[in-house]
Design a protein around this motif. Sequence first.
Motif, PDB file in Angstrom:
ATOM      1  N   GLU A   1       0.894  -1.166  -0.007  1.00 25.26           N
ATOM      2  CA  GLU A   1      -0.191  -0.112   0.159  1.00 25.26           C
ATOM      3  C   GLU A   1       0.854   0.965  -0.059  1.00 25.26           C
ATOM      4  N   SER A   2       0.353   2.410  -0.438  1.00 24.40           N
ATOM      5  CA  SER A   2       0.924   3.384  -0.524  1.00 24.40           C
ATOM      6  C   SER A   2      -0.069   4.704  -0.460  1.00 24.40           C
ATOM      7  N   GLY A   3       0.313   5.883  -0.464  1.00 29.84           N
ATOM      8  CA  GLY A   3      -0.675   7.016  -0.461  1.00 29.84           C
ATOM      9  C   GLY A   3      -1.082   7.715   0.724  1.00 29.84           C
ATOM     10  N   GLY A   4      -0.865   6.878   2.192  1.00 32.93           N
ATOM     11  CA  GLY A   4      -1.308   7.340   3.200  1.00 32.93           C
ATOM     12  C   GLY A   4      -0.724   8.767   3.461  1.00 32.93           C
ATOM     13  N   GLY A   5      -1.167   9.400   4.763  1.00 34.38           N
ATOM     14  CA  GLY A   5      -0.342  10.812   5.085  1.00 34.38           C
ATOM     15  C   GLY A   5      -1.412  11.271   6.161  1.00 34.38           C
ATOM     16  N   LEU A   6      -0.950  12.478   6.584  1.00 40.51           N
ATOM     17  CA  LEU A   6      -1.453  13.325   7.474  1.00 40.51           C
ATOM     18  C   LEU A   6      -2.389  14.591   6.642  1.00 40.51           C
ATOM     19  N   VAL A   7      -3.546  14.519   6.771  1.00 39.77           N
ATOM     20  CA  VAL A   7      -4.333  15.700   6.130  1.00 39.77           C
ATOM     21  C   VAL A   7      -5.448  16.056   7.016  1.00 39.77           C
ATOM     22  N   GLN A   8      -5.910  17.410   6.431  1.00 39.24           N
ATOM     23  CA  GLN A   8      -7.120  17.984   7.288  1.00 39.24           C
ATOM     24  C   GLN A   8      -8.407  17.580   7.078  1.00 39.24           C
TER      25      GLN A   8
END
Length: 124
Positions: free
Chosen positions: A6-13
Amino acid sequence: QVQLVESGGGLVQAGDSLRLSCAASGPTFSAYAMGWFRQAPGKERDLVASIDRTGTRTYYVDSAKGRFTISRDNAKNTVYLQMNSLKPEDTAVYYCAARFGLYYAQSTSMYDYWGQGTQVTVSS
């Protein structure tokens, strides 16, 4: 044997979008139905969305309907999860999973292979 990454995760608002990708190894990706699951701290791993091996039929849990879209590209051995209008309660580790056969399933026990997960964090 199928390996999933998997890829594409992160910290967002809150309100932002993310697209998760899950790349599969091997020549038989099109033989597998695929699912996206998520697991928040202290909670069980639950299905978010799933898709049959042809990409024709999809399933979403109620909290994902209208905001998330699952899709697949069998030529690229990849399944995607487009997540829009993200909420803090969407914060979790997201996993993709493969189930041999045409149809998807809702239970984690019905899936044969799992990725390592990608963290999605949505701040308020």
